[in-house]
Design a protein around this motif. Structure first.
Motif, mmCIF file in Angstrom:
data_model
loop_
_atom_site.group_PDB
_atom_site.id
_atom_site.type_symbol
_atom_site.label_atom_id
_atom_site.label_comp_id
_atom_site.label_asym_id
_atom_site.label_seq_id
_atom_site.Cartn_x
_atom_site.Cartn_y
_atom_site.Cartn_z
ATOM 1 N N ARG A 135 0.852 -1.201 0.000
ATOM 2 C CA ARG A 135 0.000 0.000 0.000
ATOM 3 C C ARG A 135 0.877 1.237 0.000
ATOM 4 N N SER A 136 0.587 2.151 -0.913
ATOM 5 C CA SER A 136 1.311 3.422 -0.917
ATOM 6 C C SER A 136 0.742 4.313 0.179
ATOM 7 N N LEU A 137 1.569 5.219 0.669
ATOM 8 C CA LEU A 137 1.085 6.160 1.676
ATOM 9 C C LEU A 137 0.021 7.078 1.091
ATOM 10 N N THR A 138 0.106 7.343 -0.201
ATOM 11 C CA THR A 138 -0.921 8.162 -0.850
ATOM 12 C C THR A 138 -2.269 7.457 -0.775
ATOM 13 N N ASP A 139 -2.287 6.152 -1.055
ATOM 14 C CA ASP A 139 -3.535 5.386 -0.962
ATOM 15 C C ASP A 139 -4.083 5.395 0.467
ATOM 16 N N ILE A 140 -3.204 5.174 1.427
ATOM 17 C CA ILE A 140 -3.629 5.167 2.831
ATOM 18 C C ILE A 140 -4.134 6.549 3.227
ATOM 19 N N SER A 141 -3.411 7.576 2.827
ATOM 20 C CA SER A 141 -3.793 8.948 3.143
ATOM 21 C C SER A 141 -5.190 9.265 2.612
ATOM 22 N N GLN A 142 -5.459 8.879 1.378
ATOM 23 C CA GLN A 142 -6.767 9.150 0.772
ATOM 24 C C GLN A 142 -7.863 8.316 1.414
ATOM 25 N N THR A 143 -7.587 7.040 1.647
ATOM 26 C CA THR A 143 -8.582 6.155 2.246
ATOM 27 C C THR A 143 -8.942 6.591 3.658
ATOM 28 N N GLU A 144 -7.922 6.912 4.445
ATOM 29 C CA GLU A 144 -8.134 7.240 5.852
ATOM 30 C C GLU A 144 -8.326 8.748 6.093
ATOM 31 N N MET A 145 -8.208 9.544 5.022
ATOM 32 C CA MET A 145 -8.338 11.001 5.120
ATOM 33 C C MET A 145 -7.360 11.570 6.155
ATOM 34 N N LEU A 146 -6.085 11.199 5.988
ATOM 35 C CA LEU A 146 -5.023 11.639 6.886
ATOM 36 C C LEU A 146 -3.962 12.393 6.083
ATOM 37 N N PRO A 147 -3.266 13.345 6.706
ATOM 38 C CA PRO A 147 -2.243 14.118 5.989
ATOM 39 C C PRO A 147 -1.031 13.260 5.624
ATOM 40 N N LEU A 148 -0.680 13.263 4.352
ATOM 41 C CA LEU A 148 0.397 12.442 3.822
ATOM 42 C C LEU A 148 1.726 12.711 4.522
ATOM 43 N N ALA A 149 2.060 13.973 4.740
ATOM 44 C CA ALA A 149 3.353 14.308 5.359
ATOM 45 C C ALA A 149 3.466 13.691 6.757
ATOM 46 N N TYR A 150 2.380 13.664 7.499
ATOM 47 C CA TYR A 150 2.402 13.092 8.845
ATOM 48 C C TYR A 150 2.541 11.567 8.775
ATOM 49 N N LEU A 151 1.894 10.951 7.785
ATOM 50 C CA LEU A 151 1.992 9.494 7.644
ATOM 51 C C LEU A 151 3.422 9.068 7.367
#
Length: 181
Positions: free
Chosen positions: A27-43
């Motif tokens: 899983r890319s962090l971009t996918d996780i960020s979009q799915t979970e609605m979380l800021p990419l930089a923090y992830l």
């Protein structure tokens, strides 16, 4: 009050996302960020902690189809392990810290409440240590409205009125209040 920080909350959400996709492609962090609605930089910061944990909780794969995946099966990773990596030892009070205490209260020997805080620490630790990522995935599957494709619904706080008949709970008012005639 015992609170888990944003770091702990978001890190747990990353891990649950990875557990939901266990066995699939990374899983890319971009996918996780979009799915979970979380800021990419923090992830990016959080996944570094999860990857550098001892033992690692996630592994990374580089390349066009790269991303992150769990280092072990979801049923082998306890939430206690995840939370401790992100938040540190469980510690409701300085006198009730797991492991070595770096700070000691001056009243430790005569404290009348340390038993309470040790019991709180042990109850929290036991709960976190007995729940696995697999348990959270199974529980979330029981509620399909919590899945990726769910739509968020909001109600206006101006539509919420206290209801005396239900013991003071809040209910959405669906019709306009009648005006005195």
């Amino acid at each position: 009050m015992l609170r888990v920080s944003t770091k702990g909350e978001y890190g747990v959400r990353i891990m649950v996302d990875l557990a939901r996709h266990y066995g699939g492609r990374p899983r890319s962090l971009t996918d996780i960020s979009q799915t979970e609605m979380l800021p990419l930089a923090y992830l990016e910061q959080l996944v570094k902690l999860l990857r550098e944990a001892e033992p690692p909780l996630v592994i990374s794969t580089r390349g066009a189809h790269g991303g992150y995946r769990l280092s072990r099966r979801p049923d082998e990773i306890s939430m206690g392990e995840v939370v401790r990596v992100l938040e540190g030892p469980i510690s409701p009070m300085i006198c009730a810290t797991e492991g070595e205490m770096s700070q000691v209260c001056g009243f430790l020997d005569s404290c009348k409440t340390k038993y309470l805080w040790a019991r709180v620490r042990d109850a929290v630790a036991q709960t976190l240590d007995t729940i696995t990522l697999a348990d959270l995935v199974a529980e979330s599957a029981r509620f399909p409205e919590n899945q990726e494709q769910s739509s968020t619904q909001f109600i206006s706080l101006s539509d919420v009125r206290p209801s005396i008949s239900t013991g003071g709970s809040l209910k959405k008012q669906t019709e306009s209040p009648s005006l005195p005639g």
